[in-house]
Scaffold this active site. Structure first.
Site, PDB file in Angstrom:
ATOM      1  N   HIS A  48       0.694  -1.053   0.151  1.00 37.04           N
ATOM      2  CA  HIS A  48       0.286   0.233  -0.038  1.00 37.04           C
ATOM      3  C   HIS A  48       1.311   0.805  -0.028  1.00 37.04           C
ATOM      4  O   HIS A  48       0.366   1.826  -1.268  1.00 37.04           O
ATOM      5  CB  HIS A  48      -1.002   0.464   1.019  1.00 37.04           C
ATOM      6  N   GLU A  76       0.741   5.147  13.187  1.00 34.86           N
ATOM      7  CA  GLU A  76      -0.151   4.741  13.716  1.00 34.86           C
ATOM      8  C   GLU A  76      -0.471   3.550  13.849  1.00 34.86           C
ATOM      9  O   GLU A  76      -1.334   2.599  14.485  1.00 34.86           O
ATOM     10  CB  GLU A  76      -1.336   5.249  11.905  1.00 34.86           C
ATOM     11  N   ASP A  77       0.555   2.726  13.267  1.00 38.15           N
ATOM     12  CA  ASP A  77      -0.138   1.250  12.906  1.00 38.15           C
ATOM     13  C   ASP A  77       1.282   0.468  13.803  1.00 38.15           C
ATOM     14  O   ASP A  77       0.981  -0.250  13.717  1.00 38.15           O
ATOM     15  CB  ASP A  77       0.088   0.954  11.223  1.00 38.15           C
TER      16      ASP A  77
END
Length: 708
Positions: A48, A76-77
């Protein structure tokens, strides 16, 4: 599947080896951080960010944007902090990643307030670094391309968000190609059946019209060759969402929309754009009123092109003519800034346009009361249907369709808008409320001391004008509330034998804390607007040992004796009651209305008589001398029916130097009429003179002043 080496090969066209290696390093860092993470489709997550970087590479964005694209989900991840990214890749990249991460957390559809609040955050991020939104748009585009594995409800939510927020932002930034793809993908996810039906219809029609399209293209190519004009001709496809919107909102049939053949001619210079225009006009007949010169007058998002519509081969032919640079600007908008920043002023001009728009957004954000009001203002700027007007010195101003001279004034400068009193359109005096049209020259007339009217809010359309007017009126009301509160508090303190200057700062502070007021001006404003009672605050301010029974009685005794002076039209915090319509000379009282300030009534008015003379809600008032304002008053006149009576009445009122606001005639019976007349007068003396003159008319039987 694309790889980092395939991307590096593409970047070799416009970045040096050192910068490409930095992009590579960001990729490997992200790959390691996302190890073990997979997308809903089952593929490794790193695909991605790599795909997002490829989208930005097509726009030839700088290496820091590409690095941010690789790392945009890391904070964030994966739990890696911003500081760690800053140490590894520098503060600029870390700030970009942090900005994109914050935008990723936005969920626009949760509630209207949350949507608006988050849009404010997006505006702030864009203002700090426009590349944040470019990375986010590329991220959204790849997510839209890979919506398939998500459940239908989530697909629709993301698609709705894309059509409402991200596609309009892409349009406003001039990124046509990205905007079109976002719209078509969003349309397909929101309305799959409609999208599929229109796509099939377009494909079928294109096959039927294949010969006509080739014939028109050949004619255009032959004409350019004959005139020795360089240019490549591209057939333009209408995208599905555009067709759907025209069918839905413009009520056009599919055949009407598709009965137009669109081509784009891309050439090497601006001069050749105009030469090609002449060539195509000699080939086919141009339709009147359909020519637009966006080269001389670019759109707000930087778009430049010549547009013309021709009639030939029994069909309409739309043609756009532009240079290679204009083509890049049209497709990539603000992203073209990085493509041209070294060798052309195109990117710089486009950047200035975006900076100007973002500055306008920031001004609106500062003035707006809340985030909902802010997003209401911004929506106008995200969906512009432009007109182009001129200042007296020939400067071109872009405004939304339907804009008025007031919008024009605020577009020039907030101070010009606030001081606007009249305007000239094409050198003729014109109404401030009339819509403007492209090509007009507008001159704003200002006056010192002038101020915006609340009526303007009924017809301004630009977000800047609306937010500026509301901000001014709010500030004005605040000032007037404080002043009225100060007068009312001083009056109550005088009744207790004190002056405001006698109260110690320490005592004032205690009262502020007791009332949970932010400051003394806030307390005064609450009194002025009717949310607090002046006599209660006055008693709180007077030292406790001085508040004996005698002082308490003094307030009652002097309440009626202390009066405030009213000098006419008092602004937004003091209003004259519609029920009794008091005029200078009438005994008057003010009634405090919570949240609305003071409403002035006649002492005889039924609305206040039941309250009693010592009511804390009433303030005794007196009229100032030499009042020049006019006041509305209503008369009821009974008179015998005869021809010309209205003209006779109007003439009588005019001779008494008064103005008629409204006049109504009702039949009382076969021989009599009842006339109600609304007049503007300066006081009771003038009213008495008018009524005396009306009574002297032979047909008049009675004249009375109406008090409801």
């Amino acid at each position: 599947m694309s790889t980092i080496e395939a991307l590096a090969e593409r970047l070799d066209d416009y970045l040096d080896d050192q910068k490409i290696n930095q992009v590579r390093r960001a990729y490997f860092y992200a790959e390691q951080a996302h190890e073990g993470q997979y997308r809903r489709s089952g593929e490794s997550y790193i695909h991605h960010p790599l795909a997002v970087a490829n989208i930005l590479a097509q726009m030839r964005l700088d290496h820091q944007s590409l690095m941010a694209a690789m790392l945009h989900d890391v904070i964030e991840d994966t739990g890696i902090p911003k500081d760690a990214l800053s140490d590894q890749f520098g503060a600029s990249v870390a700030e970009l990643v942090d900005g994109v991460s914050k935008l990723t957390q936005i969920e626009f559809r949760s509630r209207a307030e949350a949507q608006a609040e988050n849009f404010q955050k997006m505006t702030l991020a864009m203002a700090r670094d426009i590349r944040v939104i470019l990375v986010k748009l590329a991220d959204r585009l790849h997510n839209m391309r890979t919506l398939g594995p998500l459940n239908p409800e989530k697909r629709r939510r993301i698609a709705n968000e894309t059509l409402d927020i991200y596609a309009p932002i892409a349009h406003r930034l001039g990124m046509h190609s990205l905007c079109v793809e976002l719209e078509d993908l969003g349309f397909a996810a929101m309305h799959p059946m409609r999208s599929s039906y229109i796509a099939k219809a377009v494909k079928k029609l294109r096959g039927n019209h294949h010969e006509i399209i080739n014939e028109i293209r050949a004619s255009l190519e032959d004409k350019l060759a004959e005139r020795e004009l360089p240019g490549r001709i591209i057939g333009r496809e209408k995208h599905l969402y555009s067709i759907y919107n025209k069918m839905k909102f413009k009520h056009k049939s599919f055949d009407e929309i598709m009965d137009v053949y669109a081509f784009r001619v891309v050439t090497d210079s601006m001069d050749n754009c105009y030469r090609i225009l002449g060539a195509v006009h000699s080939l086919y007949k141009p339709l009147p009123g359909r020519f637009k010169d966006y080269i001389a007058m670019p759109k707000a998002n930087g778009y430049q092109s010549l547009h013309t519509t021709l009639f030939g081969k029994h069909v309409n032919i739309e043609i756009q003519i532009r240079t290679e640079e204009m083509e890049q600007i049209a497709n990539n908008g603000i992203a073209a800034h990085w493509m041209y920043k070294d060798d052309s002023d195109v990117g710089e001009v486009n950047q200035k346009r975006v900076d100007q728009w973002l500055q306008g957004l920031m001004e609106m954000r500062e003035r707006a009361d809340d985030s909902l009001e802010f997003i209401e203002h911004v929506k106008v700027d995200l969906f512009p249907d432009e007109i182009y007007v001129f200042t007296p010195k020939g400067r071109i101003m872009e405004l939304p369709r339907g804009a008025t001279p007031v919008d024009f004034a605020y577009t020039i400068h907030t101070d010009i808008g606030n001081a606007c009193v009249a305007c000239r359109v094409d050198k003729q005096l014109a109404s401030l409320s009339q819509p403007l049209y492209s090509g007009q020259t507008v001159e704003i007339i200002t006056a010192p001391g002038a101020r915006p009217s609340p009526v303007w809010l009924n017809y301004v359309v630009t977000g800047k004008a609306r937010s500026s007017i509301r901000h001014f009126l709010k500030t004005q009301q605040q000032r007037e509330s404080v002043e009225l509160g100060r007068q009312l508090l001083s009056k109550s303190l005088t009744g207790l034998g004190y002056r405001l200057a006698d109260i110690s700062d320490e005592r004032v502070q205690r009262v502020l804390e007791h009332n949970q007021a932010e400051g003394f001006e806030r307390l005064l404003a609450d009194i002025g607007i009717g949310n607090r009672m002046a006599y209660i605050v006055a008693r709180q301010l007077v030292p406790a040992d001085d508040q004996d029974e005698e002082n308490a009685l003094a307030l009652e005794e002097t309440h009626a004796g202390q009066t405030m002076t009213i000098a006419g039209s008092e602004g937004s915090i003091i209003h004259f009651a519609d029920c009794c319509k008091p005029i200078p000379g009438d005994p008057i009282v003010g009634r405090m209305s919570s949240g609305n300030g003071m409403v002035i009534h006649s002492e005889r008015c039924e609305s206040v008589r039941h309250l009693g003379a010592d009511s804390p809600h009433l303030v005794y008032l007196s009229w100032a001398k030499d009042i020049t304002d006019e006041f509305s008053v209503e008369l009821r006149i009974e008179m015998a029916r005869k021809r010309g009576l209205i003209a006779e009445l109007a003439n009588t009122v005019t001779l008494a130097e008064a103005n008629i606001e409204r006049i109504n005639v009702d039949e009382h019976d076969a021989h009599h009429s009842v006339i109600t007349m609304m007049l503007h007068v300066k006081g009771r003396k003038q009213l008495a003179r008018i009524m005396r003159r009306i009574r002297n008319l032979r047909a008049v039987e009675s004249v009375t002043r109406v008090r409801r």
